[in-house]
Each structure stands twice: as C-alpha cells, then as structure tokens.
Design a protein around this motif. Structure first.
Motif, short mmCIF file in Angstrom:
data_model
loop_
_atom_site.label_atom_id
_atom_site.label_comp_id
_atom_site.label_asym_id
_atom_site.label_seq_id
_atom_site.Cartn_x
_atom_site.Cartn_y
_atom_site.Cartn_z
N UNK A 99 0.82 -1.23 0.00
CA UNK A 99 0.00 0.00 0.00
C UNK A 99 0.84 1.27 0.00
N UNK A 100 2.16 1.12 0.09
CA UNK A 100 3.05 2.28 0.16
C UNK A 100 3.92 2.37 -1.09
N UNK A 101 4.15 3.60 -1.56
CA UNK A 101 5.06 3.86 -2.67
C UNK A 101 6.42 4.23 -2.07
N UNK A 102 7.45 3.48 -2.45
CA UNK A 102 8.79 3.76 -1.95
C UNK A 102 9.55 4.64 -2.94
N UNK A 103 10.50 5.42 -2.41
CA UNK A 103 11.26 6.32 -3.29
C UNK A 103 12.64 6.55 -2.70
N UNK A 117 11.73 5.18 -7.86
CA UNK A 117 10.40 5.09 -7.28
C UNK A 117 9.87 3.69 -7.58
N UNK A 118 9.17 3.10 -6.65
CA UNK A 118 8.68 1.73 -6.82
C UNK A 118 7.62 1.67 -7.91
N UNK A 119 7.51 0.47 -8.50
CA UNK A 119 6.64 0.31 -9.67
C UNK A 119 5.15 0.42 -9.34
#
Length: 464
Positions: A99-103, A117-119
């Motif tokens: 549920x989280x976007x990593x960067x 940034x994550x896909x």
C-alpha cells in the motif's frame, strides 16, 4: 550489534560515528567453497539486524553464491539467471501489492534529484515512473495549502535524520490523496549531500473517517447544546468525572476551569434532594430499576437553583458486581418545572374560583371574605394574608380580615386606621389600580405605617 562499542570495530569507529553507522551485518560470498568476498550492510540503529533479517540476507547471498559457483556452465548460468529472475519478480510482486510507494532521492549541493520510485506508484498515484522522476514533479502535484508544512518536514530531516508528515497529492486520476510521508536521510562522506529514502502511504480513508468523527461530535455537541443537555462519564471508584462543556455552562461555570467530582456534585445538590437521589441510585444499582433517572436541584455558580434531570447507566462492573463506571446525561428542566408549577397553580385557582359562588351562597359576608383570603394565601404560598378596607372620605386604610394562623398578631390592628399616603406599596396599588411589587425600602415604610405599637421581635419579623 553495536558498532560504536564493539572492540572488533575499533579501527572504523570514528568514521562510523560520523556516517551515522550503528550496526553492521557481513555475509561471506563463496564460490566452490572458497570465500571470494562479502556482502556488507550498515544500519543507523543498534541491533537493527535481527534473526529474520539475517536469515533473509543469508538466503539472498546463498542465491548469489550459487550463481557464482555455476557461472562456468551455460546450463548452470541459465538456472542461476532464472533463480535471480524469480527473486526479482518476488520483490516486484511484493512492491506491487504494497500500500506504500517507496522512493529514493539523491541530495547534493546542486539540489535534489529523484533516483528511484517503486513500480506500484502508477497504480496508487496514477503516474508513470518516468513522470515521477521528472524535475519538479513533487512541487507540481503537492496541494498548495500543504507545501509549507511538507517543506518544514523536509528541513527537519536534515536536523534529526528522520521526518514524518501528512499532506495531499494530486493524483494522475484527477483526485486528491492524503499521504503519510515517512523518510530518512543518510548523509554521504561529503558532509553536504546524501540520500533520502522513504515511502508514501495512502491515509485518505483514515483522514475522512477522522473528519466524519469530528463532524459527528460537533453535531452531537450542537444537539446537546440546543437541548440543554450535558454528558458525564463518572469513575465510581475515584469519584472523578469527565463532562462536556454544556454540563458546566448550564450551571454557570466556565468549561475550561470546571472540574466535576461526585463530592462536588453532592455539595451543589439541594439538601431536600440528597436522600431521594441516593435512594434511586441504590435501587438502580441493586437491579430494582431498569435505569437511573431522577430529578434534583443543583446550585449554580451564581447561587440560584436549577432543576436537573439526571439519566444514567452503569457501563462497567467489577467481577463481584460493584459498579465501576457510569455514563449519563444532565438536562436542565427548570423551565419545565416552572411551567408545571404554573399549570398546577392555575388548576388550583380554577377549582377555587368554581367553588366561590357556592361559598358566597352559604356563607356570611365575613365568612366568605375570610375563606377567600385563606384560599388566596394557600394558592400563593404566602406567609401572611389580610384585607384592608379603603375609606376614601379620610384617605385611610382599615384592617378588616387576616389569615387565622396570624390572627393573634393581627388582632391588635383590627379597626385601626392608617393614612393611605404613608402606606407605601399599598398606596401605589390604590393610585395605579393594579398589582404592584414591594421593594425592600417600601416594605420598611409600610412597617412604619402599620406597626405603631411596640410589638415583640417575632411580630416585627412577621410584619416584614
């Protein structure tokens, strides 16, 4: 486990402290049972690498070692590539379902550059990876009202190494999302740069739920205020209570400084109501009543009395049945009680008026006036009642009737006359031909006009 205090790390302790390193994990890389290198990872927290992390790292290094051991054979290389591909695919699936976007952001003297940034960003935020890595993407899409707050968090990260803030982002779908931005800064050897890694988590639903809760609380507050009701939450073991502002204001207190306790509540209660209220509470706690409901009077901060309807329920009991916590409401019913009293008085008055014709038929004039006088005294709950005859010829008043319970004190005045001009409030009533009030100073004048004889102290108080 603790890089700064382990003797094995002495040669690197100073540089580790400058770089923020607190723990390290090193896993050997092998090829054909020979150690050819090591995978070394650093963390900024002591004891960061728990058993679970070490197990995962060993599995990863085992995969790499296996690949190195089999690289000589084409078939083995293909198998190794397949294993690596599967591992990467598992990582991608994990990120895609997260549920989280990593960067990751590179920080240097020249500014900030988004590195990765994550896909799953496109699924959550509606932007492609290339769009999010482009210059100025964040400034173009963060809500204008949240720019300063998020910028302050960005400045804080360089002081503490950690930042956590919430703000709104405009998505590629044309909507707005509330995101929780959690980030960490890792400085590099230059002392002016480093890397920021973090994640955005969608907290829109939590924000909306919190907003609905606030709106619901506000509606409840307005409803209680308009109904002149206050809520209380009473700890029956300590006697302390948490109350709403309306609870305090209906008694004339400032909610900011008002503190309710069971003892303070009893001190404000009218003495005549203490025993009945206690009886209702005991009956309710014993299970003889389905709910606690009782009317009583409370003294306000200004010193007057207000009628209160208290309704409550015990919501928590000890294993032995003792009540521990009680929730309920206080409702100001003073106006209702006053209306009830007025209606009751009107009913008694109407009944008395209907009886007057029959009384006039069977009574003498003196008996009729005496009966009517005492009826009026009873209806008005007066201490003293009397009738004076007005003699217009000499503008004087003559006492002709008095209530029987005061007859002894009034008898000495029967037949006595006093000038109307010195009769105070009575003179006003005669002149204006209407009922008038009796302020204290006029009663003093009235006493001077009527109390000509030297009466006892009791009679003095009675005539006042």
């Amino acid at each position: 486990e603790d890089f700064l205090h382990d003797s094995l790390a002495t040669p690197w302790r100073e540089r580790a402290a400058a770089a923020g390193v607190r723990s390290v994990a090193a896993i050997p890389l092998r090829e054909a049972n020979a150690v050819i290198g090591a995978l070394v990872l650093y963390a900024d927290e002591p004891g960061f690498f728990a058993d679970q992390e070490l197990t995962t790292l060993n599995e990863m290094v085992s995969d790499v070692s296996y690949t190195l051991e089999t690289v000589a054979s084409a078939a083995q290389r293909v198998a190794a590539e397949e294993r690596a591909t599967k591992w990467y695919q598992r990582l991608e699936r994990y990120l895609e379902g997260s549920p989280s976007v990593s960067y990751a952001i590179r920080v240097s003297e020249g500014g900030w550059v988004s590195e990765w940034v994550s896909s799953n960003a496109e699924r959550i935020l509606g932007y492609t990876t290339d769009e999010m890595l482009s210059d100025g993407w964040w400034m173009r899409n963060v809500h204008p009202e949240d720019v300063e707050a998020s910028a302050e968090a960005s400045r804080e990260i360089f002081k503490t190494g950690f930042a956590r803030t919430e703000y709104r982002i405009r998505t590629g779908y044309g909507t707005e999302l509330w995101v929780l931005d959690t980030s960490r800064f890792e400085p590099d050897d230059s002392g002016v740069g480093g890397r920021i890694t973090g994640s955005w988590t969608d907290v829109t639903e939590q924000r909306l739920a919190a907003q609905k809760l606030r709106e619901s609380e506000e509606r409840l507050r307005l409803a209680l205020s308009s109904a002149r009701q206050g809520l209380y939450d009473l700890d029956l073991t300590t006697g302390n209570a948490v109350v709403t502002p309306e609870y305090a204001t209906m008694l004339g207190y400032d909610p900011e400084t008002f503190h309710e306790t069971n003892g303070a509540w009893r001190e404000r209660m009218h003495p005549d109501d203490l025993a009945p209220v206690a009886a209702v509470y005991e009956a309710y706690v014993a299970g003889k009543l389905p709910e606690y409901r009782v009317e009583h009077r409370q003294r306000t901060q200004g010193g007057d009395w207000r009628w209160i309807l208290s309704v409550g329920r015990v919501v928590q009991r000890a294993p032995d049945g003792r009540p521990l916590r009680m929730l309920g409401t206080h409702t100001d019913i003073t106006e209702l009680k006053e209306t009830e009293a007025q209606l009751a008085l009107r009913a008694r008055t109407a009944q008395a008026l209907m009886e007057f014709p029959e009384s006039a038929r069977r009574m003498s004039e003196d008996e009729f006036f005496q009966s009517g006088l005492e009826t009026i005294q009873r209806l008005t709950d007066s201490e003293v009642a009397f009738i004076h005859l007005v003699h217009e010829s000499d503008a004087s008043l003559e006492l002709v009737h008095c209530s029987r319970r005061d007859d002894h004190d009034c008898r000495s005045h029967f037949g006595a006359r006093c000038p109307v001009a010195s009769a105070g409030v009575w003179a006003d009533a005669l002149r204006e031909r209407r009922a008038v009030g009796a302020p204290r100073h006029r009663l003093d004048r009235l006493e001077e006009a009527v109390d000509r004889a030297d009466h006892s102290r009791r009679r003095d108080r009675l005539w006042r």
